[in-house]
Design an enzyme around this catalytic site. Structure first.
Site, PDB file in Angstrom:
ATOM      1  N   ASP A 125      -4.425   5.196   5.967  1.00  0.00           N
ATOM      2  CA  ASP A 125      -4.966   6.443   6.513  1.00  0.00           C
ATOM      3  C   ASP A 125      -5.968   6.079   7.618  1.00  0.00           C
ATOM      4  O   ASP A 125      -5.574   5.834   8.754  1.00  0.00           O
ATOM      5  CB  ASP A 125      -5.629   7.187   5.341  1.00  0.00           C
ATOM      6  CG  ASP A 125      -5.842   8.655   5.603  1.00  0.00           C
ATOM      7  OD1 ASP A 125      -6.139   9.018   6.749  1.00  0.00           O
ATOM      8  OD2 ASP A 125      -5.720   9.466   4.670  1.00  0.00           O
TER       9      ASP A 125
ATOM     10  N   GLU B  83       0.848  -1.211   0.000  1.00  0.00           N
ATOM     11  CA  GLU B  83       0.000   0.000   0.000  1.00  0.00           C
ATOM     12  C   GLU B  83       0.871   1.244   0.000  1.00  0.00           C
ATOM     13  O   GLU B  83       1.947   1.245   0.597  1.00  0.00           O
ATOM     14  CB  GLU B  83      -0.864   0.030   1.265  1.00  0.00           C
ATOM     15  CG  GLU B  83      -2.275  -0.498   1.081  1.00  0.00           C
ATOM     16  CD  GLU B  83      -3.189   0.473   0.351  1.00  0.00           C
ATOM     17  OE1 GLU B  83      -2.691   1.288  -0.461  1.00  0.00           O
ATOM     18  OE2 GLU B  83      -4.401   0.405   0.573  1.00  0.00           O
ATOM     19  N   ASP B  84       0.402   2.291  -0.629  1.00  0.00           N
ATOM     20  CA  ASP B  84       1.132   3.560  -0.540  1.00  0.00           C
ATOM     21  C   ASP B  84       0.897   4.225   0.806  1.00  0.00           C
ATOM     22  O   ASP B  84       1.808   4.787   1.403  1.00  0.00           O
ATOM     23  CB  ASP B  84       0.723   4.496  -1.691  1.00  0.00           C
ATOM     24  CG  ASP B  84      -0.781   4.645  -1.812  1.00  0.00           C
ATOM     25  OD1 ASP B  84      -1.496   3.663  -1.565  1.00  0.00           O
ATOM     26  OD2 ASP B  84      -1.260   5.739  -2.147  1.00  0.00           O
TER      27      ASP B  84
ATOM     28  N   ARG C 240       0.588  12.062  -9.060  1.00  0.00           N
ATOM     29  CA  ARG C 240       1.001  10.682  -8.793  1.00  0.00           C
ATOM     30  C   ARG C 240       2.423  10.414  -9.276  1.00  0.00           C
ATOM     31  O   ARG C 240       3.130   9.573  -8.755  1.00  0.00           O
ATOM     32  CB  ARG C 240       0.069   9.685  -9.495  1.00  0.00           C
ATOM     33  CG  ARG C 240      -1.331   9.625  -8.932  1.00  0.00           C
ATOM     34  CD  ARG C 240      -2.059   8.413  -9.512  1.00  0.00           C
ATOM     35  NE  ARG C 240      -3.498   8.494  -9.351  1.00  0.00           N
ATOM     36  CZ  ARG C 240      -4.165   8.102  -8.261  1.00  0.00           C
ATOM     37  NH1 ARG C 240      -3.523   7.623  -7.232  1.00  0.00           N
ATOM     38  NH2 ARG C 240      -5.477   8.187  -8.205  1.00  0.00           N
TER      39      ARG C 240
ATOM     40  N   PHE D 118      -2.268  16.267   4.362  1.00  0.00           N
ATOM     41  CA  PHE D 118      -2.618  15.777   3.022  1.00  0.00           C
ATOM     42  C   PHE D 118      -1.362  15.680   2.165  1.00  0.00           C
ATOM     43  O   PHE D 118      -0.727  16.679   1.878  1.00  0.00           O
ATOM     44  CB  PHE D 118      -3.647  16.706   2.373  1.00  0.00           C
ATOM     45  CG  PHE D 118      -4.237  16.109   1.133  1.00  0.00           C
ATOM     46  CD1 PHE D 118      -5.238  15.158   1.211  1.00  0.00           C
ATOM     47  CD2 PHE D 118      -3.760  16.477  -0.126  1.00  0.00           C
ATOM     48  CE1 PHE D 118      -5.769  14.585   0.063  1.00  0.00           C
ATOM     49  CE2 PHE D 118      -4.294  15.918  -1.267  1.00  0.00           C
ATOM     50  CZ  PHE D 118      -5.299  14.964  -1.175  1.00  0.00           C
TER      51      PHE D 118
HETATM   52  C1  PRP Z   1      -5.898   5.587  -0.968  1.00  0.00           C
HETATM   53  C2  PRP Z   1      -4.632   4.796  -0.672  1.00  0.00           C
HETATM   54  C3  PRP Z   1      -5.117   3.635   0.132  1.00  0.00           C
HETATM   55  C4  PRP Z   1      -6.326   4.192   0.846  1.00  0.00           C
HETATM   56  C5  PRP Z   1      -5.963   4.511   2.257  1.00  0.00           C
HETATM   57  O1  PRP Z   1      -6.495   5.064  -2.092  1.00  0.00           O
HETATM   58  O2  PRP Z   1      -3.991   4.402  -1.843  1.00  0.00           O
HETATM   59  O3  PRP Z   1      -5.495   2.542  -0.688  1.00  0.00           O
HETATM   60  O4  PRP Z   1      -6.717   5.391   0.174  1.00  0.00           O
HETATM   61  O5  PRP Z   1      -7.010   5.130   2.927  1.00  0.00           O
HETATM   62  P1  PRP Z   1      -7.792   4.426   4.103  1.00  0.00           P
HETATM   63  O6  PRP Z   1      -6.756   3.861   5.063  1.00  0.00           O
HETATM   64  O7  PRP Z   1      -8.561   5.577   4.719  1.00  0.00           O
HETATM   65  O8  PRP Z   1      -8.686   3.366   3.553  1.00  0.00           O
HETATM   66  P2  PRP Z   1      -7.677   5.813  -2.883  1.00  0.00           P
HETATM   67  O9  PRP Z   1      -9.001   5.233  -2.444  1.00  0.00           O
HETATM   68  O10 PRP Z   1      -7.509   7.298  -2.745  1.00  0.00           O
HETATM   69  O11 PRP Z   1      -7.432   5.337  -4.382  1.00  0.00           O
HETATM   70  P3  PRP Z   1      -6.158   5.583  -5.322  1.00  0.00           P
HETATM   71  O12 PRP Z   1      -4.999   4.794  -4.724  1.00  0.00           O
HETATM   72  O13 PRP Z   1      -6.598   5.064  -6.636  1.00  0.00           O
HETATM   73  O14 PRP Z   1      -5.864   7.070  -5.324  1.00  0.00           O
END
Ligand code: PRP
Length: 175
Positions: free
Chosen positions: A101, A97-98, A163, A150
């Site tokens: 949150d 995961e990146d 990105r 953010f």
């Molecule tokens: C982001 C990120 C994680 C997730 C984390 O993805 O890449 O997968 O949110 O947030 P959380 O812990 O509150 O669930 P996003 O839904 O923004 O999609 P993306 O990676 O395509 O931008």
């Protein structure tokens, strides 16, 4: 509109940390084959760089998740946009995961993927925001802990932009 960004974690720091994490993962797993599961879209840079540092026998797959309910009092709903192609059964799975949150995405994925009977399952994330956590989510390999700000870059977007940055930045608040 173009926002002003401050560098939070430089490209060099990210790469050094990924090499350390790859070494740690390989020490933990030895020569075992690994299945890396990248969560799109945010993990695309991370899984590319990390997998090159990791070496050994590696399979790669991707899932894409859409989450609802973040920042609300709802329990949160999670929907697959793209499920995995590969079976997890009997595999040593490392979710990549990146950012973790609220933990909603990871919490859901861990629960679901566990039903697919992997040999083991761990989580690697570049970034974690412990102050934002609303759902329990285990992290085994962590790049950097950050404050509840953010962030963009290195896979992370703001309205789909940024990105492609090689570093993690923070959108500077306007005076
Ligand atoms: C982001 C990120 C994680 C997730 C984390 O993805 O890449 O997968 O949110 O947030 P959380 O812990 O509150 O669930 P996003 O839904 O923004 O999609 P993306 O990676 O395509 O931008």
């Amino acid at each position: 509109m173009t926002e002003k960004l401050d560098v939070l974690i430089s490209a060099e720091k990210i790469q050094v940390r990924l090499q350390e994490l790859a070494q740690q993962v390989r020490e933990d797993y030895g020569d075992e084959p690994l299945l890396l599961v990248g969560i799109l879209k945010g993990s695309y840079q991370l899984i590319s760089d990390f997998s090159r540092y990791l070496g050994g026998e590696v399979k790669i797959d991707f899932a894409q998740i859409s989450s609802y309910g973040e920042g609300t009092t709802s329990s949160g709903l999670v929907r697959f946009k793209k499920d995995l192609d590969l079976s997890l059964e009997g595999e040593h799975v490392l979710i990549v995961e990146d950012i973790v949150d609220t933990g909603l995405t990871l919490n859901h994925l861990l629960e679901l993927f566990q039903t697919r009977r992997p040999a083991s399952m761990r989580v690697l994330t570049l970034l974690s925001k412990p102050a934002a956590r609303a759902y329990p989510a285990r992290v085994d390999y962590l790049g950097f802990e950050i404050d509840d700000v953010f962030v963009v870059g290195y896979g992370l977007d703001y309205a789909e932009r940024y990105r492609n940055l090689p570093y993690v930045g923070v959108v500077r608040s306007q005076p």
